[in-house]
Design a protein around this motif. Sequence first.
Motif, mmCIF file in Angstrom:
data_model
loop_
_atom_site.group_PDB
_atom_site.id
_atom_site.type_symbol
_atom_site.label_atom_id
_atom_site.label_comp_id
_atom_site.label_asym_id
_atom_site.label_seq_id
_atom_site.Cartn_x
_atom_site.Cartn_y
_atom_site.Cartn_z
ATOM 1 N N PRO A 35 0.747 -1.237 -0.087
ATOM 2 C CA PRO A 35 -0.130 0.007 -0.124
ATOM 3 C C PRO A 35 0.647 1.344 0.010
ATOM 4 C CG PRO A 35 -0.832 -1.626 1.503
ATOM 5 C CD PRO A 35 0.298 -2.031 1.181
ATOM 6 N N ALA A 36 1.951 1.279 0.682
ATOM 7 C CA ALA A 36 2.790 2.530 0.781
ATOM 8 C C ALA A 36 3.473 2.879 -0.668
ATOM 9 C CB ALA A 36 3.978 2.176 1.632
ATOM 10 N N GLU A 37 3.924 1.840 -1.454
ATOM 11 C CA GLU A 37 4.156 1.932 -2.748
ATOM 12 C C GLU A 37 3.090 2.444 -3.592
ATOM 13 O OE1 GLU A 37 7.656 1.373 -4.162
ATOM 14 O OE2 GLU A 37 7.444 2.144 -2.087
ATOM 15 N N LEU A 38 1.822 1.908 -3.571
ATOM 16 C CA LEU A 38 0.749 2.325 -4.362
ATOM 17 C C LEU A 38 0.398 3.986 -4.077
ATOM 18 C CD1 LEU A 38 -1.488 -0.810 -3.906
ATOM 19 C CD2 LEU A 38 -0.036 0.012 -5.912
ATOM 20 N N GLU A 39 0.580 4.334 -2.827
ATOM 21 C CA GLU A 39 0.529 5.526 -2.282
ATOM 22 C C GLU A 39 1.594 6.569 -3.025
ATOM 23 O OE1 GLU A 39 -0.675 9.078 -0.858
ATOM 24 O OE2 GLU A 39 -1.832 7.161 -0.384
ATOM 25 N N ARG A 40 2.812 6.127 -3.126
ATOM 26 C CA ARG A 40 3.806 6.789 -3.583
ATOM 27 C C ARG A 40 3.708 6.872 -5.241
ATOM 28 N NH1 ARG A 40 8.663 4.220 -3.459
ATOM 29 N NH2 ARG A 40 9.653 6.056 -4.178
ATOM 30 N N ALA A 41 3.319 5.970 -5.839
ATOM 31 C CA ALA A 41 3.207 5.982 -7.266
ATOM 32 C C ALA A 41 2.661 6.877 -7.756
ATOM 33 C CB ALA A 41 2.649 4.794 -7.686
ATOM 34 N N GLU A 42 2.913 7.456 -9.044
ATOM 35 C CA GLU A 42 1.809 8.641 -9.627
ATOM 36 C C GLU A 42 0.855 8.103 -10.509
ATOM 37 O OE1 GLU A 42 4.561 10.924 -12.090
ATOM 38 O OE2 GLU A 42 4.759 9.049 -13.798
ATOM 39 N N ALA A 43 0.912 6.767 -10.718
ATOM 40 C CA ALA A 43 -0.339 6.090 -11.506
ATOM 41 C C ALA A 43 -0.318 4.597 -11.018
ATOM 42 C CB ALA A 43 -0.350 6.244 -12.997
ATOM 43 N N GLY A 61 -8.869 -9.938 0.114
ATOM 44 C CA GLY A 61 -7.982 -10.629 1.149
ATOM 45 C C GLY A 61 -7.112 -9.806 1.995
ATOM 46 N N PRO A 62 -5.993 -8.914 1.155
ATOM 47 C CA PRO A 62 -5.030 -8.038 1.934
ATOM 48 C C PRO A 62 -5.505 -6.725 1.971
ATOM 49 C CG PRO A 62 -4.528 -8.790 -0.428
ATOM 50 C CD PRO A 62 -5.729 -9.295 -0.140
ATOM 51 N N GLY A 63 -6.654 -6.553 1.470
ATOM 52 C CA GLY A 63 -7.227 -5.098 1.653
ATOM 53 C C GLY A 63 -6.980 -4.299 0.686
ATOM 54 N N LEU A 64 -6.472 -4.794 -0.542
ATOM 55 C CA LEU A 64 -6.242 -3.992 -1.870
ATOM 56 C C LEU A 64 -7.142 -3.293 -2.390
ATOM 57 C CD1 LEU A 64 -3.313 -6.218 -3.451
ATOM 58 C CD2 LEU A 64 -2.811 -4.145 -2.459
ATOM 59 N N ASP A 65 -8.398 -3.726 -2.212
ATOM 60 C CA ASP A 65 -9.494 -3.178 -2.873
ATOM 61 C C ASP A 65 -9.793 -1.974 -2.235
ATOM 62 O OD1 ASP A 65 -10.373 -4.396 -0.370
ATOM 63 O OD2 ASP A 65 -12.252 -4.714 -0.779
ATOM 64 N N GLN A 66 -9.688 -1.605 -1.053
ATOM 65 C CA GLN A 66 -9.804 -0.492 -0.230
ATOM 66 C C GLN A 66 -8.793 0.680 -0.626
ATOM 67 O OE1 GLN A 66 -10.461 -0.965 3.979
ATOM 68 N NE2 GLN A 66 -11.683 -2.957 3.542
ATOM 69 N N VAL A 67 -7.424 0.071 -0.731
ATOM 70 C CA VAL A 67 -6.174 0.726 -1.047
ATOM 71 C C VAL A 67 -6.773 1.123 -2.541
ATOM 72 C CG1 VAL A 67 -3.904 0.906 -1.724
ATOM 73 C CG2 VAL A 67 -4.763 -0.461 0.350
ATOM 74 N N LEU A 68 -6.947 0.528 -3.485
ATOM 75 C CA LEU A 68 -7.155 1.085 -4.825
ATOM 76 C C LEU A 68 -8.327 2.174 -4.959
ATOM 77 C CD1 LEU A 68 -6.680 -2.460 -6.551
ATOM 78 C CD2 LEU A 68 -5.158 -0.317 -7.123
ATOM 79 N N ALA A 70 -9.350 4.028 -2.729
ATOM 80 C CA ALA A 70 -8.717 5.362 -2.095
ATOM 81 C C ALA A 70 -7.695 5.992 -3.044
ATOM 82 C CB ALA A 70 -8.078 5.154 -0.672
ATOM 83 N N GLN A 71 -6.985 5.236 -3.614
ATOM 84 C CA GLN A 71 -5.931 5.975 -4.670
ATOM 85 C C GLN A 71 -6.445 6.215 -6.058
ATOM 86 O OE1 GLN A 71 -2.621 6.420 -3.942
ATOM 87 N NE2 GLN A 71 -3.361 5.871 -2.041
ATOM 88 N N ALA A 72 -7.630 5.598 -6.370
ATOM 89 C CA ALA A 72 -8.311 6.378 -7.536
ATOM 90 C C ALA A 72 -9.030 7.489 -7.392
ATOM 91 C CB ALA A 72 -9.382 5.284 -7.669
ATOM 92 N N GLN A 73 -9.138 8.107 -6.070
ATOM 93 C CA GLN A 73 -9.603 9.517 -5.888
ATOM 94 C C GLN A 73 -8.343 10.455 -6.244
ATOM 95 O OE1 GLN A 73 -12.762 9.502 -5.339
ATOM 96 N NE2 GLN A 73 -12.745 7.198 -5.471
ATOM 97 N N LYS A 74 -7.105 10.089 -5.992
ATOM 98 C CA LYS A 74 -5.887 10.975 -6.184
ATOM 99 C C LYS A 74 -5.251 10.899 -7.486
ATOM 100 C CE LYS A 74 -5.212 9.584 -1.426
ATOM 101 N NZ LYS A 74 -4.096 9.199 -0.570
ATOM 102 N N LYS A 75 -5.217 9.855 -8.288
ATOM 103 C CA LYS A 75 -4.312 9.479 -9.525
ATOM 104 C C LYS A 75 -4.863 8.638 -10.469
ATOM 105 C CE LYS A 75 -1.564 7.950 -6.243
ATOM 106 N NZ LYS A 75 -0.616 7.266 -5.273
ATOM 107 N N PRO A 76 -4.273 8.685 -11.443
ATOM 108 C CA PRO A 76 -4.886 7.729 -12.461
ATOM 109 C C PRO A 76 -4.689 6.190 -12.248
ATOM 110 C CG PRO A 76 -3.547 9.546 -13.660
ATOM 111 C CD PRO A 76 -3.256 9.360 -12.153
ATOM 112 N N VAL A 77 -5.823 5.298 -12.715
ATOM 113 C CA VAL A 77 -5.699 4.072 -12.462
ATOM 114 C C VAL A 77 -6.119 3.523 -13.629
ATOM 115 C CG1 VAL A 77 -6.825 2.134 -11.235
ATOM 116 C CG2 VAL A 77 -6.072 4.054 -10.089
#
Length: 203
Positions: A35-43, A61-68, A70-77
Amino acid sequence: MDHFTAIVDYGVGNLMSVTNAMRYLGLATCITSDPAELERAEAIILPGVGAFPDAAERLRGPGLDQVLTAQAQKKPVLGICLGMQLLFDCGNEVRDCKGLGLVHGAVRRIQTGEKMPHIGWNSLHLQNASPLFRGLDEECYVYFVHSYCGVAEQEADVIARTDYGVSIVAAVQHGNVYGCQFHPEKSGEVGLQILKNFGELNR
């Protein structure tokens, strides 16, 4: 590495072909489920091959759905193939299953008289102008491998369709969220242009 695209590793993605295409374009990538790397990424790119329920469970399972989400509100996915399907609210492959809900609609089996699965090159019919397709001509060809497709609630979210006995949603955009049902990493110069366009969205 200040500027990089994170490619999500959740056990069902065609990671290396996407990574190699991005590197060919000179775009830095990091394959990660951190999750920390996904936060740091620009996309972020969400690849995927296989069945919707298995992939959805591997994200939850690891909560990546919630991470994605959240990140989709900030950067291109960008979701590719099954990764695009997971962007939708739900799917009915094997069993009914919840998706990420980043694009409203459902994933359904393609209802066509053509041979299934849909494998091969088909032309895109572009609509609702998107930066993802900047520099591309109408009727450009890309490579598909799928039996299911997203059915968007809002036609405004659909940026490309293709014909395979019926009209199929080939690409979507909703805010920062993009999806390609086809494989840009396997679609020659057209696909490379799409990945280049995505990589430049935050530049």
